[in-house]
Design an enzyme around this catalytic site. Structure first.
Site, PDB file in Angstrom:
ATOM      1  CG  ASP A   1      -1.658  -1.323   1.626  1.00  0.00           C
ATOM      2  OD1 ASP A   1      -2.364  -1.579  -0.562  1.00  0.00           O
ATOM      3  OD2 ASP A   1      -1.889  -1.781   2.016  1.00  0.00           O
TER       4      ASP A   1
ATOM      5  CE  LYS B   1       2.182  -2.808  -4.381  1.00  0.00           C
ATOM      6  NZ  LYS B   1       2.258  -2.159  -3.284  1.00  0.00           N
TER       7      LYS B   1
ATOM      8  CG  ASN C   1      -2.767 -11.099  -2.359  1.00  0.00           C
ATOM      9  OD1 ASN C   1      -3.043 -10.679  -2.966  1.00  0.00           O
ATOM     10  ND2 ASN C   1      -1.805 -11.566  -1.560  1.00  0.00           N
TER      11      ASN C   1
ATOM     12  N   GLY D   1      -4.649  -4.355  -3.366  1.00  0.00           N
ATOM     13  CA  GLY D   1      -5.713  -3.528  -3.952  1.00  0.00           C
ATOM     14  C   GLY D   1      -5.011  -1.876  -4.291  1.00  0.00           C
ATOM     15  CG  HIS D   2      -2.471  -2.185  -7.521  1.00  0.00           C
ATOM     16  ND1 HIS D   2      -1.212  -2.994  -7.549  1.00  0.00           N
ATOM     17  CD2 HIS D   2      -1.853  -2.918  -5.818  1.00  0.00           C
ATOM     18  CE1 HIS D   2      -0.368  -3.652  -7.122  1.00  0.00           C
ATOM     19  NE2 HIS D   2      -0.713  -3.718  -6.093  1.00  0.00           N
TER      20      HIS D   2
ATOM     21  CD  GLN E   1       1.144  -9.334  -2.812  1.00  0.00           C
ATOM     22  OE1 GLN E   1       1.498  -8.806  -3.018  1.00  0.00           O
ATOM     23  NE2 GLN E   1      -0.464  -8.354  -2.729  1.00  0.00           N
TER      24      GLN E   1
HETATM   25  P1  GDP Z   1      -0.760   0.288  -3.854  1.00  0.00           P
HETATM   26  O1  GDP Z   1      -1.408  -0.837  -3.637  1.00  0.00           O
HETATM   27  O2  GDP Z   1       0.945   0.092  -3.506  1.00  0.00           O
HETATM   28  O3  GDP Z   1      -1.556   1.085  -5.348  1.00  0.00           O
HETATM   29  O4  GDP Z   1      -1.498   1.422  -2.901  1.00  0.00           O
HETATM   30  P2  GDP Z   1      -3.056   2.291  -2.562  1.00  0.00           P
HETATM   31  O5  GDP Z   1      -3.530   1.604  -3.461  1.00  0.00           O
HETATM   32  O6  GDP Z   1      -3.921   0.229  -1.877  1.00  0.00           O
HETATM   33  O7  GDP Z   1      -2.412   3.101  -1.267  1.00  0.00           O
HETATM   34  C1  GDP Z   1      -2.150   3.924  -1.443  1.00  0.00           C
HETATM   35  C2  GDP Z   1      -3.021   4.686  -1.195  1.00  0.00           C
HETATM   36  O8  GDP Z   1      -2.896   6.012  -1.173  1.00  0.00           O
HETATM   37  C3  GDP Z   1      -4.435   5.334  -2.467  1.00  0.00           C
HETATM   38  O9  GDP Z   1      -5.753   5.396  -1.653  1.00  0.00           O
HETATM   39  C4  GDP Z   1      -4.090   6.065  -3.079  1.00  0.00           C
HETATM   40  O10 GDP Z   1      -5.276   6.972  -4.135  1.00  0.00           O
HETATM   41  C5  GDP Z   1      -3.812   7.217  -1.974  1.00  0.00           C
HETATM   42  N1  GDP Z   1      -2.280   8.421  -2.489  1.00  0.00           N
HETATM   43  C6  GDP Z   1      -1.108   7.964  -2.829  1.00  0.00           C
HETATM   44  N2  GDP Z   1      -0.545   8.712  -4.118  1.00  0.00           N
HETATM   45  C7  GDP Z   1      -1.170   9.453  -3.029  1.00  0.00           C
HETATM   46  C8  GDP Z   1      -0.298  10.971  -2.060  1.00  0.00           C
HETATM   47  O11 GDP Z   1       0.703  11.061  -2.280  1.00  0.00           O
HETATM   48  N3  GDP Z   1      -0.466  11.557  -1.550  1.00  0.00           N
HETATM   49  C9  GDP Z   1      -2.108  11.403  -0.393  1.00  0.00           C
HETATM   50  N4  GDP Z   1      -2.923  11.921   0.314  1.00  0.00           N
HETATM   51  N5  GDP Z   1      -2.530   9.888  -1.803  1.00  0.00           N
HETATM   52  C10 GDP Z   1      -1.901   9.148  -2.193  1.00  0.00           C
HETATM   53  P1  IMO Z   2      -0.832  -4.077  -2.704  1.00  0.00           P
HETATM   54  O1  IMO Z   2      -0.093  -4.798  -3.375  1.00  0.00           O
HETATM   55  C1  IMO Z   2      -1.049  -4.711   1.920  1.00  0.00           C
HETATM   56  C2  IMO Z   2      -1.145  -8.305   3.700  1.00  0.00           C
HETATM   57  C3  IMO Z   2      -2.396  -9.103   4.489  1.00  0.00           C
HETATM   58  C4  IMO Z   2      -1.455 -10.073   5.483  1.00  0.00           C
HETATM   59  C5  IMO Z   2      -0.704 -11.237   4.450  1.00  0.00           C
HETATM   60  C6  IMO Z   2      -0.923 -12.417   4.632  1.00  0.00           C
HETATM   61  O2  IMO Z   2      -2.166  -3.310  -2.214  1.00  0.00           O
HETATM   62  O3  IMO Z   2       0.319  -3.648  -1.492  1.00  0.00           O
HETATM   63  P2  IMO Z   2      -2.706 -12.354   2.085  1.00  0.00           P
HETATM   64  O4  IMO Z   2      -3.957 -12.926   1.693  1.00  0.00           O
HETATM   65  O5  IMO Z   2      -1.076 -12.025   1.103  1.00  0.00           O
HETATM   66  O6  IMO Z   2      -2.509 -14.361   2.899  1.00  0.00           O
HETATM   67  O7  IMO Z   2      -2.309 -11.782   3.511  1.00  0.00           O
HETATM   68  O8  IMO Z   2      -0.244  -9.725   3.253  1.00  0.00           O
HETATM   69  N1  IMO Z   2      -1.243  -8.279   2.377  1.00  0.00           N
HETATM   70  C7  IMO Z   2      -1.828  -6.880   2.388  1.00  0.00           C
HETATM   71  N2  IMO Z   2      -0.911  -5.820   3.007  1.00  0.00           N
HETATM   72  N3  IMO Z   2      -0.701  -4.302   1.199  1.00  0.00           N
HETATM   73  C8  IMO Z   2      -1.237  -5.725  -0.156  1.00  0.00           C
HETATM   74  O9  IMO Z   2      -0.756  -5.322  -0.886  1.00  0.00           O
HETATM   75  C9  IMO Z   2      -1.199  -6.682   0.458  1.00  0.00           C
HETATM   76  N4  IMO Z   2      -1.544  -8.110   0.049  1.00  0.00           N
HETATM   77  C10 IMO Z   2      -1.378  -8.775   0.579  1.00  0.00           C
HETATM   78  O10 IMO Z   2      -2.884  -7.434   5.089  1.00  0.00           O
HETATM   79  O11 IMO Z   2      -1.002  -9.204   6.672  1.00  0.00           O
HETATM   80 MG    MG Z   3      -2.824  -1.137  -1.512  1.00  0.00          MG
END
Ligand code: GDP
Ligand code: IMO
Ligand code: MG
Length: 432
Positions: free
Chosen positions: A13, A16, A38, A40-41, A226
């Site tokens: 998270d 990416k 698993n 969520g982008h 991840q």
């Molecule tokens: P990922 O799994 O690595 O793709 O990240 P996620 O999407 O799960 O979580 C990142 C969150 O931060 C998302 O809700 C993005 O929209 C948000 N985000 C990304 N870059 C920024 C930033 O520079 N500032 C803020 N406030 N939010 C951001």
């Molecule tokens: P993105 O790509 C954050 C974490 C779960 C748990 C552990 C194992 O959005 O960054 P799993 O379901 O993979 O067996 O869970 O890994 N986990 C993540 N945490 N971002 C993710 O993906 C994750 N994918 C798995 O919360 O701790």
């Molecule tokens: Mg994510």
């Protein structure tokens, strides 16, 4: 020609999705190589927000192709739902734009049941998985009883492996795990068979397609899921996922040789978060942690769980630099730090009187690590509109320069908001 890998440096998270969407402008082909739904982008384009779980984050650009590699595990029902949802929102998806590896393993409903039952059986020591059946699917892959996409679309072959697996899973669920979860819900098999027919046209030989793209000097962008500390080999085991999110996994998970990787970009949040169980040395359970959680809207993009928040951890970042061979950093969510009086950075750990510069392999030791902090002045300004490094508050510049210094890796990008344009580019990884 340069091919770029984007990986998470922390516990996932990191942002990416935003960075991959942004860099897609310079790429021709975008490839996922590990993990499953698993992940969520989140991508923000204007007022629109998209959360992608399996489809690569390049899909929003109409003229780009996306591939899902053999290293990814795929829940066919979720993939179909995602494709349909994107189509409903006007994203043009067809088989020339999206290909799924014939060798990718499929997540079956029994994998989700096993994931839930294993977590339940663990009680207080549960991993806190996303419950998507990821671990059990990779177990079956390694155990050589998995169902690959190529087998899934062959109805006779699929039914024979599925039925024999079902019997084994039923016994494990009831007799070993003492679970009363159903191994199969009524109507589920029909839905699987229908999804196989609908997904069959997306069948691709991903390694061969990448080779062809490389032959035409196209730019390939590999999208990690991840993060490094969730890596099954290098992360905080057993509180990890079941795949290898590190950059080396591109080779096995997409089917290319290491010489084709030219730049590895590590995505690092300006602070740290973790969702699920496991040690988190810089975790904050006070008002500052609440500030980061609420200002950063730190809720899981897949499960909606509140993310645990803490200070930036250079032990974690240096691990990521070493394990991925990072050549550049993208620092995200810098805007979330605005308003804090002091910003702390963990430079090392102290454990049983010893200073540690890298994450220890023993879980027990990680749990006993105390962060050693360095304090930096904060800034009050809203930085969401800043587009040049020179326009950042001095305190923010100092913080970033110190991260660079401690990590020994230059910062390529700085993100100051969720939208594409809320980015400061110092070095475009595709222009190396
Ligand atoms: P990922 O799994 O690595 O793709 O990240 P996620 O999407 O799960 O979580 C990142 C969150 O931060 C998302 O809700 C993005 O929209 C948000 N985000 C990304 N870059 C920024 C930033 O520079 N500032 C803020 N406030 N939010 C951001
Ligand atoms: P993105 O790509 C954050 C974490 C779960 C748990 C552990 C194992 O959005 O960054 P799993 O379901 O993979 O067996 O869970 O890994 N986990 C993540 N945490 N971002 C993710 O993906 C994750 N994918 C798995 O919360 O701790
Ligand atoms: Mg994510």
């Amino acid at each position: 020609m340069p091919n770029v890998v984007v990986v998470g440096t922390q516990w996932g998270d990191e942002g990416k999705g935003k960075v991959v969407d942004l860099l897609t402008e310079h790429a021709d082909l975008i490839v996922r190589f590990q993990g499953g739904n698993n992940a969520g982008h989140t991508l923000r384009v204007g007022e629109e927000q998209y959360i992608l779980h399996i489809v690569p984050s390049g899909i929003l650009y109409e003229d780009k192709s996306c591939l899902v590699g053999n290293g990814v595990v795929i829940d066919p029902l979720v993939l179909l739902q995602e494709i349909r949802g994107l189509k409903e929102r006007g994203i043009d998806i067809h088989t020339r734009r999206l290909g799924i590896s014939a060798r990718a393993h499929m997540i079956m409903p029994y994998h989700r049941a096993l994931d839930a039952a294993r977590e339940q059986a663990k009680g207080d020591t549960k991993i806190g998985t996303t419950g998507r059946g990821i671990g059990p699917c990779y177990e079956d892959k390694a155990g050589r009883r998995g169902i690959r996409f190529i087998d899934f679309v062959d109805e006779q072959r699929f039914l024979s492996v599925y039925r024999s697996n079902l019997e084994e899973k039923r016994k494990i669920l009831t007799q070993v795990l003492g679970s009363d979860l159903p191994v199969e819900e009524p109507g589920e098999l029909d839905a699987l068979l229908a999804s196989a027919r609908e997904l069959a046209p997306y069948l691709a030989d991903v390694s061969v397609e990448i080779k062809e793209a490389l032959g035409m000097k196209k730019n390939v962008l590999f999208e990690g899921a991840q993060g490094t500390q969730l890596d099954i080999d290098h992360g905080t085991y057993p509180y990890v996922t079941s795949s290898n999110p590190v950059a080396g996994s591109v080779c096995t998970g997409a089917g290319i040789g290491p010489k084709h990787i030219h730049f590895v970009l590590g995505i690092v949040k300006a602070y740290a978060t973790r969702v699920g169980g496991g040690a988190f040395p810089t975790e904050l359970t006070d008002a500052v942690g609440d500030h980061l959680q609420s200002q950063g809207a730190e809720f899981g993009a897949t499960t909606g769980r509140k993310r645990r928040c803490g200070w930036q951890d250079l032990v974690v970042l240096r691990d990521a630099v070493r394990l991925n061979g990072l050549q550049g950093l993208a620092v995200t969510k810098l805007d979330v730090l605005s308003g804090l009086d002091t910003i702390r950075v963990c430079t090392s750990y102290e454990c049983k009187g010893k200073k540690l510069d890298s994450m220890p392999p023993s879980l027990e030791m990680v749990e006993q690590c105390r962060p050693v902090y360095e304090d930096h002045a904060g800034w009050k300004e809203d930085i969401g509109e800043v587009r040049e490094f020179s326009d950042l508050p001095d305190a923010a510049k100092k913080y970033l320069r110190r991260i660079e210094e401690l990590a020994g890796t230059p910062i390529s990008l700085i993100s100051v908001g969720a939208s594409r344009d809320q980015t400061i580019t110092l070095q475009n990884p595709f222009s190396i």
